[in-house]
Design a protein around this motif. Structure first.
Motif, short mmCIF file in Angstrom:
data_model
loop_
_atom_site.label_atom_id
_atom_site.label_comp_id
_atom_site.label_asym_id
_atom_site.label_seq_id
_atom_site.Cartn_x
_atom_site.Cartn_y
_atom_site.Cartn_z
N ASN A 155 0.83 -1.21 0.00
CA ASN A 155 0.00 0.00 0.00
C ASN A 155 0.86 1.25 0.00
N MET A 156 1.93 1.25 0.80
CA MET A 156 2.83 2.39 0.85
C MET A 156 3.49 2.59 -0.52
N MET A 157 3.92 1.50 -1.14
CA MET A 157 4.54 1.60 -2.46
C MET A 157 3.56 2.20 -3.48
N ASP A 158 2.30 1.78 -3.39
CA ASP A 158 1.28 2.32 -4.30
C ASP A 158 1.10 3.82 -4.08
N ARG A 159 1.08 4.27 -2.82
CA ARG A 159 0.91 5.70 -2.52
C ARG A 159 2.10 6.50 -3.02
N ILE A 160 3.30 5.96 -2.87
CA ILE A 160 4.51 6.65 -3.36
C ILE A 160 4.46 6.76 -4.88
N GLN A 161 4.11 5.68 -5.54
CA GLN A 161 4.01 5.69 -7.00
C GLN A 161 2.96 6.70 -7.47
N ASP A 162 1.79 6.72 -6.79
CA ASP A 162 0.75 7.68 -7.14
C ASP A 162 1.24 9.11 -6.97
N ALA A 163 1.98 9.38 -5.89
CA ALA A 163 2.49 10.73 -5.64
C ALA A 163 3.48 11.13 -6.74
N TRP A 164 4.35 10.22 -7.14
CA TRP A 164 5.30 10.51 -8.23
C TRP A 164 4.56 10.82 -9.51
N GLU A 165 3.55 10.01 -9.82
CA GLU A 165 2.79 10.23 -11.05
C GLU A 165 2.03 11.54 -11.00
N ASP A 166 1.43 11.86 -9.84
CA ASP A 166 0.71 13.13 -9.70
C ASP A 166 1.65 14.30 -9.90
N GLU A 167 2.85 14.23 -9.32
CA GLU A 167 3.81 15.32 -9.45
C GLU A 167 4.29 15.44 -10.89
N ALA A 168 4.46 14.33 -11.56
CA ALA A 168 4.91 14.35 -12.96
C ALA A 168 3.85 14.96 -13.86
N ASP A 169 2.57 14.77 -13.50
CA ASP A 169 1.47 15.31 -14.30
C ASP A 169 1.24 16.79 -14.02
#
Length: 96
Positions: free
Chosen positions: A18-32
């Motif tokens: 779950n933590m890995m998913d949240r980190i990945q989502d945050a990276w993708e949100d920042e990239a967008d």
């Protein structure tokens, strides 16, 4: 199978996944999001402004101030000049 530090992701505890998913989502949100600074104003800011101006804080006055201020940040010329001033300060003035 996805690997994480040499382990199969399926072998990791659910909390880690779950933590890995949240980190990945945050990276993708920042990239967008191309913005590096964003301001958000709310009604509390308007109430404080009214108090500082010694104007009665009422729902009507907050709404009236909000309607008057909605577009005051549309003109970015002052902000753009502030950015240019900072660039000159950091990199040295290169004018004629």
């Amino acid at each position: 199978m996805e690997k994480w530090y040499g382990h199969d992701a399926s072998d990791l505890p659910a909390g880690i996944l779950n933590m890995m998913d949240r980190i990945q989502d945050a990276w993708e949100d920042e990239a967008d999001n191309p913005y590096w600074h964003e301001e958000r104003w709310d009604d509390e800011d308007l109430r404080i402004a009214l108090e500082n101006a010694e104007i009665e804080v009422t729902v009507e006055n907050v709404d009236r101030l909000k309607n008057a201020c909605i577009y005051i940040f549309d003109d970015k010329s002052v902000r753009n000049e502030m950015l240019a001033d900072m660039a000159r300060k950091i990199f040295g003035f290169r004018g004629e």
